[in-house]
Design a protein around this motif. Structure first.
Motif, PDB file in Angstrom:
ATOM      1  N   SER A   1       0.802  -1.385   0.075  1.00  0.00           N
ATOM      2  CA  SER A   1      -0.137   0.016  -0.109  1.00  0.00           C
ATOM      3  C   SER A   1       0.827   1.155   0.058  1.00  0.00           C
ATOM      4  N   ALA A   2       1.868   1.147   0.873  1.00  0.00           N
ATOM      5  CA  ALA A   2       2.977   2.707   0.641  1.00  0.00           C
ATOM      6  C   ALA A   2       3.559   2.613  -0.427  1.00  0.00           C
ATOM      7  N   ALA A   3       4.074   1.280  -1.074  1.00  0.00           N
ATOM      8  CA  ALA A   3       4.744   1.447  -2.222  1.00  0.00           C
ATOM      9  C   ALA A   3       3.777   2.023  -3.311  1.00  0.00           C
ATOM     10  N   ILE A   4       2.600   1.680  -3.455  1.00  0.00           N
ATOM     11  CA  ILE A   4       1.785   2.148  -4.560  1.00  0.00           C
ATOM     12  C   ILE A   4       1.636   3.968  -4.523  1.00  0.00           C
ATOM     13  N   ALA A   5       1.464   4.336  -3.204  1.00  0.00           N
ATOM     14  CA  ALA A   5       1.227   5.655  -2.784  1.00  0.00           C
ATOM     15  C   ALA A   5       2.625   6.375  -3.340  1.00  0.00           C
ATOM     16  N   LEU A   6       3.924   5.822  -2.839  1.00  0.00           N
ATOM     17  CA  LEU A   6       4.718   6.261  -3.117  1.00  0.00           C
ATOM     18  C   LEU A   6       5.457   6.622  -4.689  1.00  0.00           C
ATOM     19  N   THR A   7       5.207   5.304  -5.472  1.00  0.00           N
ATOM     20  CA  THR A   7       5.655   5.283  -6.758  1.00  0.00           C
ATOM     21  C   THR A   7       4.638   5.878  -7.782  1.00  0.00           C
ATOM     22  N   MET A   8       3.191   5.647  -7.318  1.00  0.00           N
ATOM     23  CA  MET A   8       2.231   6.156  -8.363  1.00  0.00           C
ATOM     24  C   MET A   8       1.733   7.749  -8.529  1.00  0.00           C
ATOM     25  N   PHE A   9       2.048   8.113  -7.136  1.00  0.00           N
ATOM     26  CA  PHE A   9       1.353   9.547  -7.088  1.00  0.00           C
ATOM     27  C   PHE A   9       2.398  10.492  -6.665  1.00  0.00           C
ATOM     28  N   ARG A  10       2.348  11.678  -7.054  1.00  0.00           N
ATOM     29  CA  ARG A  10       3.121  12.807  -6.834  1.00  0.00           C
ATOM     30  C   ARG A  10       2.425  13.556  -5.637  1.00  0.00           C
ATOM     31  N   PHE A  11       3.031  13.805  -4.402  1.00  0.00           N
ATOM     32  CA  PHE A  11       2.403  14.832  -3.453  1.00  0.00           C
ATOM     33  C   PHE A  11       3.882  15.265  -2.536  1.00  0.00           C
ATOM     34  N   PRO A  12       3.290  16.263  -1.904  1.00  0.00           N
ATOM     35  CA  PRO A  12       4.070  17.131  -1.148  1.00  0.00           C
ATOM     36  C   PRO A  12       5.017  16.107  -0.234  1.00  0.00           C
ATOM     37  N   GLY A  13       6.137  16.148  -0.008  1.00  0.00           N
ATOM     38  CA  GLY A  13       6.916  15.382   0.955  1.00  0.00           C
ATOM     39  C   GLY A  13       7.240  14.002   0.520  1.00  0.00           C
ATOM     40  N   GLY A  14       6.951  13.778  -0.862  1.00  0.00           N
ATOM     41  CA  GLY A  14       6.976  12.422  -1.381  1.00  0.00           C
ATOM     42  C   GLY A  14       8.279  11.851  -0.940  1.00  0.00           C
ATOM     43  N   SER A  15       9.305  12.540  -1.537  1.00  0.00           N
ATOM     44  CA  SER A  15      10.771  11.891  -1.560  1.00  0.00           C
ATOM     45  C   SER A  15      11.006  11.789  -0.217  1.00  0.00           C
ATOM     46  N   PHE A  16      10.773  12.709   0.766  1.00  0.00           N
ATOM     47  CA  PHE A  16      10.966  12.619   2.213  1.00  0.00           C
ATOM     48  C   PHE A  16      10.509  11.142   2.753  1.00  0.00           C
TER      49      PHE A  16
END
Lengths: 351, 281, 265
Positions: free
Chosen positions: C87-102
Motif C-alpha cells: 500500500s505504501a509503495a503504491i502511494a510512493l511510486t504512483m502519486f506525486r504529493f508534497p513530501g513524497g521523496s522525504f
C-alpha cells in the motif's frame, strides 16, 4: 450529437501557466488536431477534456452539459494513450471488453459481440486470445484503438497516435484512422507535434503555442495563409523575409534589407514600416515570366538533391532564401540566377 | 510520469497505515530511548540526569570497548573495500552466466542467518577446527591453535558477513556506468591498469563510499558475530549494550550507549543517503 | 572489457574469485559437513558419517516447537509487511504529493539504521507500555525491518508498469475498487511475491530483534541456535542449521528463477 465547447480555460502547474484563457468549439463529427511544439499545452488541454486534470478556471461543456468537474469515468469520452496503456495481464479480448465491463450491465454474450465488432473494425479479429506483448507495435496500437471505440464514446481522444510507429506503419495508420473516422462519424480530437500528421488527418487544425491558440483553420488554409510568423515557420517550411514598406516617388514599395526594391511591390494595404512576409519554398520560380511576378537576381549557394525536387539556397545581398523546385528545371549549384514569385504568394505575417 | 497532485486523498489513505506503523514502532521507540538515557533511576525520583553519559565517558572500560569497536570496524571496512572493488569489477564485466554464479555466491551467504554463518566460523576458527587442522596436517604448527577470542577472528568472520553489502553497492554503481567508457579508454590508447585507475575506479567512487559507510555503520552495531567469536574477553559496543539490557538490567545506561551508537551511525548514514542519491543519477 | 584483458590479469581474477568463493562459502560448508558427523562433539572435518543428529533434531520438542514458532512468526510477518508495504509503495511510486521523496527515504530508513538499536528501543517500549516482549512484539519488530524490502520490490514492479494504465482504466469507467482489483494490484503481483520471499527469509533468520525481544514463552530457531552456541554446541545444532540453510537456498533459487536476483538486489 456531440458538441464540445471549451471556454476561457486556464491551467497552472505551480507557478507555471500552461494554458492561458483558451476557448475552442469542436463541432460534432469533426476531426480536430491540437498541434504545437512540446510544452505548448496541447497535451494538458487533452487531459483536461479527458478529465484527468481539472482547470483552474473556465468551463468545458459536452452537448450542453457542464463536465468541467466530472471525473473521467463519467464523461463518456475515450482516450487512446501514446503508450497505448494496454493491460499486460489481460488478453486482447479482455482489454477491449474492459470499458464494457466497467460501464454497462449487458450480458456477457452481448459484450463479446461488441468486442468482436470493434476488433473487426481494426482487422484484429483473429488476435483476441493473444496477450499484448505477443503483438507488434502496430497491432498493439490497433488494440488500443478498438478499446477506445468499443463503448461508443461521444468523443474520441488520441494522444500522439502515430509517434510510436515507424515511417511505413505511420502512413498505413493515417489511412486507417481517416477511414475509421469517416465510418464511425465520431468526434475525434488528437494531439500531435508533427505538422504533416495534423495536415494529413484533421479537418480542423488548432495551432497552439505557449499556452494560447495561435490559429484555428482547415489544413489547407493553415498552410496557405498562416497568420503569424510562428504559424508560417511551424507549418511547412517557409522563408520569412523582412522588408520595409515605404513610399518612393509617391508609390508604396517593398524594400529588402540590402536595398533591393521589389517590383512589382507587395499587394497589401499596410502603413509604412518594417514587416515580415512569408514565402513558401515551393513558390519560388526560376526564370520567371509574366507581369504579376516579382523578379530578382541572386546566386545559388548550396543545393540538396531530394529526388523529385531540389532544394537550393539562394543568396541575395545578405539574405538567404530557400527554394524547392522540380529537379529538372533547377539551375546548377553556384550559378547566377534570376528568380521570383507570383505576387499573391508573398504574404504579410503578424509577429 | 506520476499522477497529478490534485488527488491527495488516495495516496494519503494508502500511506497512512505504513506511516502510523513506522511512527509507533520505529520513531517512538527511538525517542523513548533518547528520553530514558537522560532520566535517572526511579528510586532517585527519575529526574533529568546526564549520569549515564558521564559513566560512559569517565569509565576506562567503556572507552576501551568503544575504541575496540571503532578500530575493528575500520579494519573490517577497509578490508571489505579492498576485496569488494575488484570482485565487483570482475562481476560487472563478466559474461552473463559467470555473473549470475557470482551474484549467487554473494547473495546466498547474505540471505543465510548471521547466527548460522557465525556458527560456521566458530567451527573453523576454534581449537580443533578447520584452520587448526589444516595447519597441523601440513606440519606447520605442533599443537592445536585457535583464533577464537581474538580480534583477527572477529575481523575474518565479520568481513564474510558484511562483504556482500560492499560488493552489491559497488556493483550497482559499476552497472550504471556500463563497459562502454572502459572500451573507449582502451581504444584511445590507455592500458588495462591505466583504464582501471582513470576510468573504472573514479566512476565507482560513489558506490565505494556509500558501500563502505554502510559496512562501517553495520559493523559498529554488530552484536552476534563479535559476541560469539570474541566472547566476554573482547566486548564491543553492541555486546555491552546487550549485556546491560539482559544481564545488568541497567536500561538507562543501555539507552545512553544506544544513543551514542545511533549518533555515530547517523553521522555516517546521512552522507550515505546523500551519496547514494547523487550516485543514482 | 572482456576482450583486451592481459592474460596475467585474467588468471589473477580467476584465483581471486576462487579464493573469495571459498571464503564466502566455507562457513556454510563447514556447518553442513559437521551435521553428518558421527561424533559426539562438533569437529571439522567430521569423524565418521551419520545422520543421527538429524534424527535427534526431528525428535527434539525444543527444536520442533522453535521451528513452529519461527514459521508462524515469519508467515504473520509476511502478511502484515506485504499488506502495509504494498500500500505504501503504491502511494510512493504512483502519486506525486508534497513530501513524497522525504517519505520514501523515511520508509527505507530501517534498512540502514542498525536493527540492534531499534530492537532495544522496541523492547523498552513494550516493557513500559505493554506486558513486556511477546509474539506480537516480535511481529512488530520484524515488520519494521522487512518493510523496506517490500517497498523496494513492489516499487520496482510498479516502475516497469506503463504509467498510464491507471488513467486508462479511469477513462474506461473503472471505479476505485475496480482500479485496484483489476489493474494496480495485478501489476504489483511479482513485486509482492518477491517481497514476501524476502520478508519470510529475513524474519525466519533474524536473531538480533528476536534476542532483545525475548519473551519467556517464545523461542525461535535462531534464538535456540544462539543459546546453544553460547554454551555447548553439539552436532544437532549443525543439523538444524543445515535445514535452515536448505530453506534459504530454496528461497534464493526461487527468487532468482522468478524475478532475477540481479534485478531486485
Amino acid at each position: 450529437m456531440s458538441n464540445l465547447n471549451i471556454s476561457t480555460i486556464s491551467k497552472t502547474f505551480g507557478s507555471q501557466q500552461v494554458l492561458n484563457n483558451i476557448s475552442l468549439d469542436i463541432a460534432d463529427r469533426s476531426f480536430v488536431a491540437l498541434l504545437g511544439p512540446s510544452g505548448c499545452g496541447k497535451s494538458t488541454l487533452l487531459r483536461l477534456i479527458a478529465g484527468l486534470e481539472h482547470p483552474n478556471g473556465g468551463q468545458i461543456h459536452l452537448d450542453g452539459q457542464d463536465i468541467t468537474r466530472l471525473p473521467p469515468e463519467r464523461r463518456d469520452i475515450a482516450l487512446m494513450f501514446q503508450s497505448y496503456a494496454l493491460m499486460p495481464h489481460m488478453t486482447v479480448f479482455e482489454n477491449v471488453r474492459f470499458p464494457l465491463r466497467m460501464k454497462d450491465s449487458a450480458p456477457k454474450s452481448e459484450q463479446a459481440e461488441h468486442v468482436r465488432n470493434a476488433l473487426a473494425q481494426v482487422q484484429l479479429d483473429s488476435f483476441a486470445d493473444r496477450y499484448p506483448r505477443q503483438l507488434s507495435g502496430g497491432q498493439q496500437q490497433r488494440v488500443a484503438l478498438a478499446r477506445a471505440i468499443v463503448a461508443e464514446p461521444k468523443v474520441l481522444l488520441l494522444d500522439e497516435p502515430l509517434s510510436n510507429l515507424d515511417a511505413r506503419l505511420r502512413e498505413d495508420m493515417q489511412v486507417e484512422l481517416k477511414r475509421l473516422h469517416r465510418k464511425l462519424d465520431l468526434t475525434t480530437v488528437f494531439v500531435t507535434h508533427d505538422q504533416t500528421e495534423a495536415l494529413a488527418l484533421a479537418d480542423q487544425v488548432v495551432l497552439m503555442n505557449k499556452g494560447i491558440i495561435e490559429q484555428i483553420d482547415t489544413p489547407e488554409r493553415m498552410y496557405a495563409r498562416p497568420r503569424t510568423v510562428f504559424a508560417a515557420k511551424f507549418i511547412g517550411a517557409a522563408n520569412v523575409i523582412e522588408i520595409e514598406l515605404r513610399d518612393i516617388a509617391g508609390e508604396r514599395c517593398g524594400v529588402l534589407n540590402d536595398g533591393t526594391v521589389l517590383d512589382p511591390s507587395p499587394d497589401v494595404e499596410l502603413p509604412a514600416g518594417r514587416y515580415k512576409f512569408m514565402l513558401r519554398q515551393e513558390a519560388i520560380i526560376f526564370n520567371p515570366k509574366g507581369k504579376n511576378t516579382v523578379r530578382l537576381e541572386g546566386t545559388i549557394e548550396t543545393q540538396n538533391f531530394l529526388g523529385s525536387v531540389t532544394r537550393s539556397i539562394i543568396r541575395i545581398g545578405n539574405q538567404k532564401i530557400s527554394a524547392v523546385t522540380p529537379a529538372k528545371n533547377t539551375p546548377v549549384d553556384g550559378s547566377q540566377v534570376t528568380f521570383g514569385w507570383n505576387l499573391p504568394d508573398f504574404l504579410p505575417l503578424q509577429d | 510520469m506520476k499522477q497529478a497532485s490534485s488527488r491527495l486523498g488516495e495516496p494519503a489513505a494508502l500511506i497512512t497505515p505504513g506511516l502510523i506503523f513506522l511512527v509507533l514502532a520505529f520513531f517512538f521507540p527511538a525517542l523513548n530511548m533518547l528520553s530514558l538515557s537522560v532520566i535517572g533511576p526511579a528510586a532517585d525520583g527519575g529526574g533529568f540526569t546526564l549520569e549515564h553519559y558521564a559513566k560512559f565517558f569517565t569509565d576506562d572500560y567503556y572507552a576501551g570497548v568503544a575504541l575496540r569497536t571503532f578500530r575493528l570496524s575500520i579494519i573490517i571496512t577497509v578490508t571489505c573495500v579492498l576485496i569488494g572493488f575488484p570482485l565487483a569489477l570482475i562481476m560487472s564485466r563478466s559474461p552473463g552466466w559467470v555473473r549470475s554464479v557470482l551474484i549467487m555466491l554473494v547473495i546466498l551467504p547474505l540471505m543465510t542467518s548471521v547466527v548460522i554463518r557465525t556458527f560456521g566460523w566458530l567451527v573453523i576458527l576454534g581449537p580443533g577446527g578447520l584452520i587448526s587442522w589444516v595447519l597441523e596436517t601440513a606440519g606447520l604448527v605442533g599443537n592445536q591453535i585457535s583464533l577464537m577470542h581474538t580480534e583477527s577472528g572477529i575481523v575474518i568472520a565479520m568481513v564474510q558477513v558484511l562483504l556482500p553489502f560492499q560488493v552489491l553497492t559497488v556493483l550497482g554503481s559499476l552497472n550504471r556506468v556500463g563497459p562502454e567508457l572502459e572500451e573507449a579508454s582502451r581504444v584511445m590508447g590507455a592500458g588495462f591498469f591505466q583504464t582501471i585507475r582513470l576510468v573504472s575506479l573514479p566512476l565507482s567512487i560513489p558506490g565505494i563510499v556509500s558501500g563502505s559507510l554502510l559496512v562501517f555503520a553495520l559493523s559498529i552495531s554488530s552484536f552476534i558475530t563479535p559476541s560469539l567469536v570474541g566472547g566476554v574477553r573482547l566486548p564491543v559496543m553492541a555486546g555491552s549494550i546487550y549485556q546491560q539490557v539482559t544481564g545488568s538490567f541497567d536500561w538507562g545506561f543501555a539507552a545512553a550507549l544506544s544513543v551514542l551508537l545511533l549518533g555515530a551511525t547517523l553521522v555516517l548514514v546521512i552522507p550515505y543517503l546523500f551519496v547514494s542519491r547523487s550516485g543514482r543519477r | 572489457m572482456v576482450g583486451g584483458v592481459p592474460y596475467g590479469v585474467k588468471l589473477l581474477s580467476v584465483v581471486l574469485v576462487a579464493a573469495i568463493a571459498i571464503f564466502m562459502l566455507v562457513p556454510l560448508m563447514v556447518v553442513i559437513g559437521s551435521s553428518v558427523s558421527a561424533s559426539e562433539f562438533l569437529v571439522f572435518p567430521p569423524r565418521g558419517l551419520s545422520l543421527r543428529w538429524y534424527g535427534e533434531v526431528l525428535q527434539s520438542d525444543a527444536y520442533l516447537s522453535a521451528a513452529k514458532t519461527s514459521v508462524q512468526l515469519a508467515l504473520v510477518t509476511v502478511v502484515v509487511s506485504v499488506a502495509i508495504g504494498t500500500s505504501a509503495a503504491i502511494a510512493l511510486t504512483m502519486f506525486r504529493f508534497p513530501g513524497g521523496s522525504f517519505l520514501s527515504a523515511l520508509f527505507l530508513s530501517p534498512l540502514i539504521l542498525p536493527s540492534l538499536i531499534f530492537a532495544i528501543g522496541l523492547l523498552m517500549v513494550f516493557s513500559a507500555y505493554a506486558d513486556g516482549p511477546s509474539f506480537t512484539g516480535l511481529v512488530v519488530g520484524h515488520v519494521v525491518i522487512t518493510l523496506p524490502y517490500v517497498i523496494r520490490t513492489v516499487s520496482a514492479a510498479l516502475a516497469d508498469m506503463d504509467p498510464h494504465l491507471d488513467e486508462a482504466s479511469r477513462m474506461m469507467g473503472a471505479s476505485w475498487w475496480q482500479r485496484y482489483l483489476l489493474v494496480i494490484l495485478p501489476q504489483c503481483r511479482t513485486g509482492m511475491a518477491a517481497g514476501a520471499f524476502f520478508v519470510f527469509n529475513i524474519s525466519f533468520d533474524d536473531a538480533v530483534v528476536a534476542l532483545f525481544m525475548r519473551a519467556p514463552d517464545v523461542e525461535t530457531l535462531p534464538m535456540r541456535i544462539y543459546s546453544s552456541l553460547e554454551f555447548s554446541p553439539d552436532p544437532s545444532v549443525a543439523a538444524v542449521s543445515t535445514i535452515m540453510i536448505g530453506i534459504t537456498i530454496v528461497l534464493v533459487l526461487v527468487l532468482n528463477r522468478v524475478f532475477g536476483l540481479a534485478r531486485i538486489m
